[in-house]
Design a protein around this motif. Sequence first.
Motif, PDB file in Angstrom:
ATOM      1  N   GLY A 156       0.797  -1.223   0.000  1.00  0.00           N
ATOM      2  CA  GLY A 156       0.000   0.000   0.000  1.00  0.00           C
ATOM      3  C   GLY A 156       0.825   1.266   0.000  1.00  0.00           C
ATOM      4  N   GLU A 157       2.038   1.187  -0.512  1.00  0.00           N
ATOM      5  CA  GLU A 157       2.892   2.365  -0.611  1.00  0.00           C
ATOM      6  C   GLU A 157       3.178   3.010   0.748  1.00  0.00           C
ATOM      7  OE1 GLU A 157       4.365   3.501  -3.342  1.00  0.00           O
ATOM      8  OE2 GLU A 157       3.504   1.869  -4.529  1.00  0.00           O
ATOM      9  N   LEU A 158       3.118   2.239   1.802  1.00  0.00           N
ATOM     10  CA  LEU A 158       3.337   2.820   3.142  1.00  0.00           C
ATOM     11  C   LEU A 158       4.761   3.342   3.293  1.00  0.00           C
ATOM     12  CD1 LEU A 158       1.446   0.487   5.664  1.00  0.00           C
ATOM     13  CD2 LEU A 158       0.645   2.518   4.448  1.00  0.00           C
TER      14      LEU A 158
ATOM     15  N   THR B 123       5.182   6.497   1.330  1.00  0.00           N
ATOM     16  CA  THR B 123       4.447   7.601   1.949  1.00  0.00           C
ATOM     17  C   THR B 123       5.186   8.113   3.192  1.00  0.00           C
ATOM     18  OG1 THR B 123       2.342   6.705   1.159  1.00  0.00           O
ATOM     19  CG2 THR B 123       2.265   8.289   2.998  1.00  0.00           C
TER      20      THR B 123
ATOM     21  N   THR C 133      -6.087  10.272   1.677  1.00  0.00           N
ATOM     22  CA  THR C 133      -5.343   9.031   1.455  1.00  0.00           C
ATOM     23  C   THR C 133      -4.051   9.037   2.258  1.00  0.00           C
ATOM     24  OG1 THR C 133      -6.249   8.881  -0.800  1.00  0.00           O
ATOM     25  CG2 THR C 133      -4.293   7.554  -0.291  1.00  0.00           C
TER      26      THR C 133
ATOM     27  N   ARG D 118      -2.984   6.471   5.232  1.00  0.00           N
ATOM     28  CA  ARG D 118      -1.711   5.751   5.229  1.00  0.00           C
ATOM     29  C   ARG D 118      -0.890   6.057   6.488  1.00  0.00           C
ATOM     30  NH1 ARG D 118       0.395   6.382  -1.055  1.00  0.00           N
ATOM     31  NH2 ARG D 118      -1.306   5.147  -2.030  1.00  0.00           N
TER      32      ARG D 118
ATOM     33  N   ARG E  19      -2.102   3.811   9.093  1.00  0.00           N
ATOM     34  CA  ARG E  19      -1.610   2.447   8.868  1.00  0.00           C
ATOM     35  C   ARG E  19      -0.145   2.319   9.282  1.00  0.00           C
ATOM     36  NH1 ARG E  19      -3.028  -0.475   4.456  1.00  0.00           N
ATOM     37  NH2 ARG E  19      -1.409  -1.909   5.250  1.00  0.00           N
TER      38      ARG E  19
END
Length: 393
Positions: free
Chosen positions: A328-330, A333, A356, A360, A363
Motif C-alpha cells: 500500500g505504498e506505506l 508515503t 489518502t 496511510r 496504517r
Amino acid sequence: MTGGLPPVLSDQRRATITAHLVAHSGELTTRVVEAIQSRHSWFTRLGAEERSWITVVARAGIDNFISWFADDAKADVNPGSLFNAAPRALTRKVSLHQTVDLVRTTVDVVGEQINELVPPQERRALELAIVYFSRDVAFAAAELYARAAELRGGWDERMEALIIDAVVRGEADDMVVSRASALGWHSQGAVMVVVGPSAAGADLESYRHAAEALGLAVLASRQGGRVILIGSGEQLTDRDAALALVARLESRFGVGNIIVGPLAPDLANANRAARTALAAARVAYAWPDCPRVASSAQLLPERALANQDDAREALLEEIYKPLADAGGELLHTAASFLEHGSLEATARSLFIHPNTVRYRLKRIAQTTGNSLTNPRQAYVLRLAITLGRLAEG
C-alpha cells in the motif's frame, strides 16, 4: 562479664552452693533440653547435628554459669563464651529470636530447680545471680548475631555482584541460578533488568527492601556509579507493567535516567536484557528529553548511532521490514512525509488526496508502533528507513 553480684553470700556458702550445682549439672542439662523440646516446636524440625550442638551450648551455659557464680570477680569468666561451644554456622539455622527462647527456657528451668538445690534463705541470691548472668548472655547473643549478620551481609553482596556479573556476561548457568536461590531469589515470572544512577549514601539493602515491598524477588549490585537490579514478579506482564513498577522505585535512585531492559523469561536467559539495559544507560544522555524512567527500546536511535548492532537490527526487523512488507505504498508515503512535513505537501508530491495520506499515516502507526506526527517517533522512523535503505543498497 557483669559488674558483680551484691555481697549477700559468704564465700563458704557460695562454695557450698557451687558444689551442689556441679553435682547436678548433668541433670540440669537434661531437664533444659527436655524443656526446649517440649516448649519449642521449631527445635524438633532441626537436623540431628543442630540439635546436638544446642545441647552442647546448653551444657556450656550451665557450666559457664557455675564457674561465674563460683567467683564472679574472675576476669576470664565471660558469659558470652558459651557460644564458642558451637560453630558459627549455627546462626544460619537458629535465629536470634530462637536463641533468646533458649536462654529464657534455660533460665526458667534452672530457676524451677532452685527449690531442690538450695535452702529457702539462699534462693533469692541464686535467683539474682541467674538474672545477672542471663542478662550478659542475652547481650552476648545479640552481639554474636549482629556480627554474623554483618559478615553474612558482606558475603551476600559479593555473591550478588558475581551473579549479576555472570548474567551480564552471559554465563548464568544452573550453578549461578542455584547460588541466586541460596540468597533467597525465587523466580516468580518474567525477569527484568534495571540500570540506574546510585543515590548518594544509599545502600543496596534499601533498593532490595523497596523492590520486595512491591512483591518482587530482587538481586542488586553496584557497578561504579550505577546500580543494577534484577527483579522477578508475576506483575511483570509486559514492558508497560515493568516501567510502572520501576517508576515506584524512582526515588531510590540518584540523578539521571533509569533504564529498563526487555523482559526475559528467567534469570538464566537475562543476558540480553542486562546488556541492552546497560547499553541504553550509556547513551541516554544523548536524548535530552529522555524520560526519567525509560525502556531500552525507547533509546533505539541513540543506541544504533552508537554502533550497537542489536539496536540496528531491532530498527530493521521491528520497524523497517514490517513497513516495507505492509504494501500500500506505506514505505514510500512515510519517506515522503518525512521530507515534506505536512499532509498537503505529501499529497501533492505523491499525486494523491490528503485523506489518502491521512489513512496511510494511520496504517504506518499501526504497523510500526510509531506515529509520523510525533517528533520523536518520526525520528525513529527516519533512522529505521535510512538503515533499511543502506542495508538493501
